[in-house]
Design a protein around this motif. Sequence first.
Motif, short mmCIF file in Angstrom:
data_model
loop_
_atom_site.label_atom_id
_atom_site.label_comp_id
_atom_site.label_asym_id
_atom_site.label_seq_id
_atom_site.Cartn_x
_atom_site.Cartn_y
_atom_site.Cartn_z
N UNK A 1 -58.35 -50.05 20.47
CA UNK A 1 -57.63 -48.78 20.36
C UNK A 1 -58.61 -47.71 19.91
N UNK A 2 -58.21 -46.45 20.06
CA UNK A 2 -59.05 -45.35 19.59
C UNK A 2 -58.96 -45.25 18.07
N UNK A 3 -59.92 -44.57 17.49
CA UNK A 3 -59.89 -44.34 16.04
C UNK A 3 -58.61 -43.62 15.64
N UNK A 4 -58.23 -42.62 16.42
CA UNK A 4 -57.02 -41.85 16.12
C UNK A 4 -55.79 -42.75 16.14
N UNK A 5 -55.67 -43.61 17.15
CA UNK A 5 -54.49 -44.47 17.26
C UNK A 5 -54.47 -45.55 16.17
N UNK A 6 -55.63 -46.07 15.82
CA UNK A 6 -55.69 -47.05 14.73
C UNK A 6 -55.19 -46.42 13.43
N UNK A 7 -55.67 -45.22 13.15
CA UNK A 7 -55.25 -44.55 11.91
C UNK A 7 -53.77 -44.19 11.94
N UNK A 8 -53.30 -43.73 13.09
CA UNK A 8 -51.87 -43.41 13.20
C UNK A 8 -51.03 -44.66 13.00
N UNK A 9 -51.50 -45.79 13.53
CA UNK A 9 -50.76 -47.04 13.36
C UNK A 9 -50.58 -47.39 11.89
N UNK A 10 -51.60 -47.16 11.08
CA UNK A 10 -51.51 -47.54 9.67
C UNK A 10 -50.79 -46.50 8.81
N UNK A 11 -50.87 -45.23 9.20
CA UNK A 11 -50.14 -44.21 8.43
C UNK A 11 -48.66 -44.18 8.82
N UNK A 12 -48.40 -44.21 10.11
CA UNK A 12 -47.01 -44.12 10.56
C UNK A 12 -46.30 -45.47 10.57
N UNK A 13 -47.06 -46.56 10.70
CA UNK A 13 -46.44 -47.88 10.78
C UNK A 13 -46.42 -48.64 9.47
N UNK A 14 -47.35 -48.31 8.56
CA UNK A 14 -47.45 -49.04 7.30
C UNK A 14 -47.35 -48.13 6.08
N UNK A 15 -47.09 -46.86 6.31
CA UNK A 15 -46.93 -45.88 5.23
C UNK A 15 -48.17 -45.72 4.37
N UNK A 16 -49.35 -46.01 4.92
CA UNK A 16 -50.58 -45.73 4.20
C UNK A 16 -50.81 -44.23 4.17
N UNK A 17 -51.27 -43.68 3.06
CA UNK A 17 -51.48 -42.23 3.00
C UNK A 17 -52.62 -41.75 3.89
N UNK A 18 -53.54 -42.63 4.23
CA UNK A 18 -54.69 -42.28 5.09
C UNK A 18 -55.06 -43.51 5.90
N UNK A 19 -55.44 -43.29 7.15
CA UNK A 19 -55.85 -44.40 7.99
C UNK A 19 -57.20 -44.96 7.57
N UNK B 1 -63.66 -52.63 7.68
CA UNK B 1 -64.56 -53.20 8.69
C UNK B 1 -63.78 -53.74 9.88
N UNK B 2 -62.58 -54.26 9.66
CA UNK B 2 -61.73 -54.72 10.76
C UNK B 2 -61.36 -53.56 11.67
N UNK B 3 -61.11 -52.39 11.07
CA UNK B 3 -60.78 -51.21 11.88
C UNK B 3 -61.98 -50.78 12.70
N UNK B 4 -63.18 -50.86 12.12
CA UNK B 4 -64.40 -50.52 12.87
C UNK B 4 -64.57 -51.48 14.05
N UNK B 5 -64.32 -52.76 13.82
CA UNK B 5 -64.45 -53.74 14.91
C UNK B 5 -63.43 -53.47 16.02
N UNK B 6 -62.25 -52.98 15.67
CA UNK B 6 -61.25 -52.65 16.69
C UNK B 6 -61.73 -51.50 17.58
N UNK B 7 -62.36 -50.49 16.96
CA UNK B 7 -62.93 -49.40 17.75
C UNK B 7 -64.03 -49.93 18.66
N UNK B 8 -64.92 -50.74 18.10
CA UNK B 8 -66.06 -51.25 18.87
C UNK B 8 -65.62 -52.11 20.05
N UNK B 9 -64.52 -52.85 19.88
CA UNK B 9 -64.06 -53.74 20.94
C UNK B 9 -63.19 -53.01 21.97
N UNK B 10 -62.84 -51.75 21.69
CA UNK B 10 -61.99 -51.01 22.62
C UNK B 10 -60.52 -51.33 22.48
#
Length: 288
Positions: free
Chosen positions: A212-230, A201-210
């Motif tokens: 970052x984009x959905x793509x950049x949010x997911x990239x941040x968590x996969x490439x920055x936190x080693x999550x297998x999926x954003x 839900x925090x990720x959804x709120x980030x999209x809603x507030x502008x």
Amino acid sequence: MTEIKHVGVVGAGQMGRGITEVCARAGLHVTLCDVTEDRARAGLAGVADSLLKAEKRGAVTSEDRAHALAGISVTGDLSRLGGADLVIEAAVEDEQAKTALFRQLGDIVTDPAAVLASNTSSIPIARLAAAAGRPETVIGLHFFNPVPVLPLVEIVPSLHTSKSTELRVRAFAEDVLGKRTIVAQDRAGFVVNSLLIPYLLAAVRMVASGTATAEDIDTGMTAGCAHPMGPLRLADLIGLDTVAAIGEALYEEYREPLYAPPPLLRRMVESGLLGRKSGQGFFDYQPA
């Protein structure tokens, strides 16, 4: 401890199909039930497709695949589950619908040794147990999607679940299905979703507030936190309607703002943008 040989699965959607597959691959007889036999047959077709993909990956042999499929029967008649040793409810994440099902199952499954389990992500087991009228044999058995791949099952006893039921179900999940289990208290969200849903839900709120984009949010968590999926692709995979429903259940239980589904998520669900299952969510899944 009575051996579990016949499993009934109620609900032929994504989770019901996955539960049916892992039980059939373990050599159990499975009766897959939905509101109509046609829907149950569609669920069986999904299981067959998943098993074929597993064979191509080398995860099962052709003989194993054929044996698993031979062990599955389908029905649109809930009373066909009366002889099951374990019935796993995997219907829509709606408390009224699940309560009505457990009320029916309590009348249909008359063997006092049989277990009634729910795959609910968030609804307290005590409410379902009360509807069934046999609370000592009702328990939460929460699998994760995709069921044939993810190893975890949450075991959720209510205050009335007998210790023998808990131990029997845990042994079934571990020794028969080969899953790893954790035990959670009977509180909305249990362990995993109490942690996961606020993150999504925090990720959804980030999209809603502008932010970052959905793509950049997911990239941040996969490439920055080693999550297998954003978080947003994961929300799409779970189903945005399911994410919203779990959030609602958590908010009702705890009244914490971090659990409340944000307006953007509500509008997407109301608009039929449910993620992978509808072809569109935060990302586009329509064929090119």
